[in-house]
Design an enzyme around this catalytic site. Structure first.
Site, short mmCIF file in Angstrom:
data_model
loop_
_atom_site.label_atom_id
_atom_site.label_comp_id
_atom_site.label_asym_id
_atom_site.label_seq_id
_atom_site.Cartn_x
_atom_site.Cartn_y
_atom_site.Cartn_z
N TYR A 99 0.98 -1.28 -0.22
CA TYR A 99 -0.31 -0.13 0.04
C TYR A 99 0.87 1.41 -0.24
O TYR A 99 1.64 1.46 0.79
CB TYR A 99 -0.91 0.11 1.83
CG TYR A 99 -2.10 -0.23 1.14
CD1 TYR A 99 -2.89 0.92 0.12
CD2 TYR A 99 -3.29 -1.26 1.66
CE1 TYR A 99 -4.21 0.51 0.14
CE2 TYR A 99 -4.96 -1.39 0.73
CZ TYR A 99 -4.86 -0.82 0.43
OH TYR A 99 -6.11 -0.94 0.27
N LYS A 103 -2.38 -0.05 -25.01
CA LYS A 103 -2.56 -0.38 -26.14
C LYS A 103 -1.57 0.40 -27.34
O LYS A 103 -0.96 -1.27 -26.91
CB LYS A 103 -3.43 0.86 -26.74
CG LYS A 103 -5.20 1.09 -25.49
CD LYS A 103 -5.97 2.14 -26.25
CE LYS A 103 -7.11 1.87 -25.43
NZ LYS A 103 -7.61 2.26 -23.75
N GLU A 115 -0.64 4.98 -0.80
CA GLU A 115 -1.14 5.93 -1.00
C GLU A 115 -0.25 6.93 -0.06
O GLU A 115 0.60 7.09 0.87
CB GLU A 115 -2.22 5.78 0.39
CG GLU A 115 -3.64 5.44 -0.39
CD GLU A 115 -4.30 4.56 1.03
OE1 GLU A 115 -3.80 3.73 1.69
OE2 GLU A 115 -4.85 4.34 0.67
N ARG A 174 -2.34 -2.56 -17.93
CA ARG A 174 -3.60 -2.02 -17.95
C ARG A 174 -3.66 -0.94 -16.80
O ARG A 174 -3.16 -1.45 -15.37
CB ARG A 174 -4.57 -2.92 -17.96
CG ARG A 174 -4.90 -4.14 -18.48
CD ARG A 174 -6.02 -4.25 -18.82
NE ARG A 174 -6.85 -3.70 -19.08
CZ ARG A 174 -7.30 -3.93 -20.07
NH1 ARG A 174 -6.95 -5.37 -21.23
NH2 ARG A 174 -7.83 -2.94 -21.40
N ASP A 197 -6.10 13.33 -25.54
CA ASP A 197 -6.25 11.74 -24.89
C ASP A 197 -5.22 10.97 -26.02
O ASP A 197 -5.88 10.72 -26.91
CB ASP A 197 -8.01 11.58 -24.30
CG ASP A 197 -7.55 9.94 -24.20
OD1 ASP A 197 -6.73 9.18 -24.03
OD2 ASP A 197 -8.73 9.50 -23.67
N1 DSN Z 1 -12.17 0.09 -24.63
C1 DSN Z 1 -11.33 1.17 -24.92
C2 DSN Z 1 -10.78 1.20 -26.47
O1 DSN Z 1 -11.56 -0.29 -26.77
O2 DSN Z 1 -10.78 1.90 -27.71
C3 DSN Z 1 -11.41 2.45 -25.20
O3 DSN Z 1 -11.22 2.62 -23.29
#
Ligand code: DSN
Length: 427
Positions: free
Chosen positions: A46, A225, A48, A231, A196
């Site tokens: 933890y 991504k 915080e 994640r 974003d």
């Molecule tokens: N779910 C994601 C996507 O597929 O683009 C975005 O959060």
């Protein structure tokens, strides 16, 4: 693993990932090092607070880890720690975006983001998201003819609506966003500019997509991504004072000794505003992924993603499939399936039967429901990680075409796909 039931599911999922072609634009496959970091003992801790200012003991190592992750994030995107700060604690993209809005926009005010139906993200103010409930979304979209952002129109909306923040970035837009123009629009409306870059962060890191940092006040990104990490999410913020310091929200973040900056307001919105203890194991894996993304091989990888996407979209177009906006500059594109008589949901199901994984997606000005839209979204980041190149993309386009036009039985396609997958195993 002692839990045989879970072990079996992990084995099953490993097989599934190995034996199918993953064309989901928001997914990727992480390195063993990233996964090792995720499974490390940092999951037990933890922490915080922030480095040097924690609420629990035993954080000397966690402090070093978080500071290193911050330094790696700034270095990767060429940012000076004098001008930029980065918060590496957001659990994922949605809380990261929410934290920015909580920090900078008083509840009830206007936020401007690309509409979900045109390719934007839920957290850019869509009505079903908390961002659309706490704030009023002023949506922008794409031009009906070009299917690209019409910056004149965005300017007109921004001038008229005077939003407090403008969000650039999307989840289903295949073209480069002109950040310089978005900055000029934000200035004309006296709004903050947030980018974003979740989808294309890896392309920015690899130098094949323009960097938003020269123009944005705040940049958010997920790490999982094109950036190929775990994640998690990052929020980069400029270290300047927040505007309109008299507003209620901003006062809340004012401390006795220092004036609030965008960065300090966002830090407070992440913790203690929105989250509790940061997931230190995820941060460990973020640090690993950031180092990987700074390597020369990652630059080649990012360039190959764009080549692969163009090859796949180009071949599908040659086979008479309509590609939204006529092509792509990135890792993804949208394909209109309904114009060939196949709904997006049906297309996704048919492809999955053959071992090709995509997601159904609305296309701009879609007349069908999001649950059964007119197209599919296709991305190549995961297959590029497996080492596939333009040659394989052409084969995959032929298979997609054959399955959707029912020229090939799913079982036959499945066999060909299994062979291709075997040649390019997951790491
Ligand atoms: N779910 C994601 C996507 O597929 O683009 C975005 O959060």
């Amino acid at each position: 693993m002692k839990d045989k039931i879970i072990q079996k599911l992990i084995t099953e999922e490993t097989k599934r990932q190995n034996n199918t072609l993953n064309l989901i634009a928001s997914e990727n496959s992480t390195s063993k090092d990233v996964r090792e970091a995720l499974a490390s003992v940092f999951t037990n801790k933890y922490a915080e607070g922030y480095p040097g200012a924690r609420y629990y003991g035993g954080n000397a190592v966690a402090d070093k880890l978080e500071a290193l992750t911050q330094a790696r994030a700034l270095t990767l995107f060429g940012l000076s720690p004098k001008k930029w700060s980065v918060n590496v604690q957001p659990y994922s993209g949605s809380p990261a975006n929410l934290a920015v809005l909580l920090a900078l926009v008083p509840a009830g005010e206007k936020i401007m983001g690309m509409s979900l139906a045109m390719g934007g993200h839920l957290t850019h103010g869509h009505k079903v998201s908390v961002t659309g409930k706490l704030w009023q979304q002023v949506p922008y979209g794409v031009n009906k003819k070009t299917e690209r952002i019409d910056y004149e129109e965005v300017l007109e909306i921004a001038r008229r609506e005077q939003p407090r923040i403008i969000i650039a970035g999307a989840t289903a837009y295949s073209r480069i966003v002109d950040f310089k123009k978005m900055r000029a629009i934000a200035d004309a409306a006296h709004a903050y500019l947030m980018v974003d870059m979740s989808h294309f962060a890896g392309l920015v890191a690899g130098g094949v997509y323009p960097s938003p940092f020269a123009y944005a006040d705040v940049v958010t990104t997920t790490v999982h991504k094109t950036l190929r990490g775990p994640r998690a999410a990052l929020i980069f913020a400029r270290k300047f004072e927040i505007r309109n310091p008299k507003s209620e929200t901003n006062q809340k973040f004012k401390t006795r000794n220092s004036k609030p900056t965008i960065a300090s307001a966002i830090d407070k919105a992440v913790f203690p505003g929105l989250q509790g203890g940061p997931h230190m194991n995820a941060i460990t894996a973020v640090a690993v992924a950031l180092k990987e993304a700074g390597s020369p091989t990652f630059k080649k990888y990012a360039a190959q993603i764009v080549k692969n996407t163009r090859a796949l979209a180009g071949e599908l177009a040659r086979l008479n499939w309509r590609i939204i906006s006529g092509g792509t500059d990135t890792h993804l594109f949208l394909m209109d399936t309904i114009s060939q008589g196949v709904g997006g949901g049906e297309a996704s199901d048919m492809l999955e039967t053959a071992g090709i994984i995509v997601n159904k997606n609305t296309i701009p000005f879609d007349e069908r429901k999001p649950t059964d839209p007119s197209g599919i979204r296709i991305g190549t980041a995961a297959l590029t990680t497996r080492g596939m190149k333009e040659k394989e993309m052409k084969v995959i386009a032929t298979l997609i075409d054959a399955v959707l036009k029912k020229k090939m039985k799913p079982a036959e396609a499945e066999k060909k796909i299994a062979m291709l997958c075997k040649k390019f195993p997951l790491r």
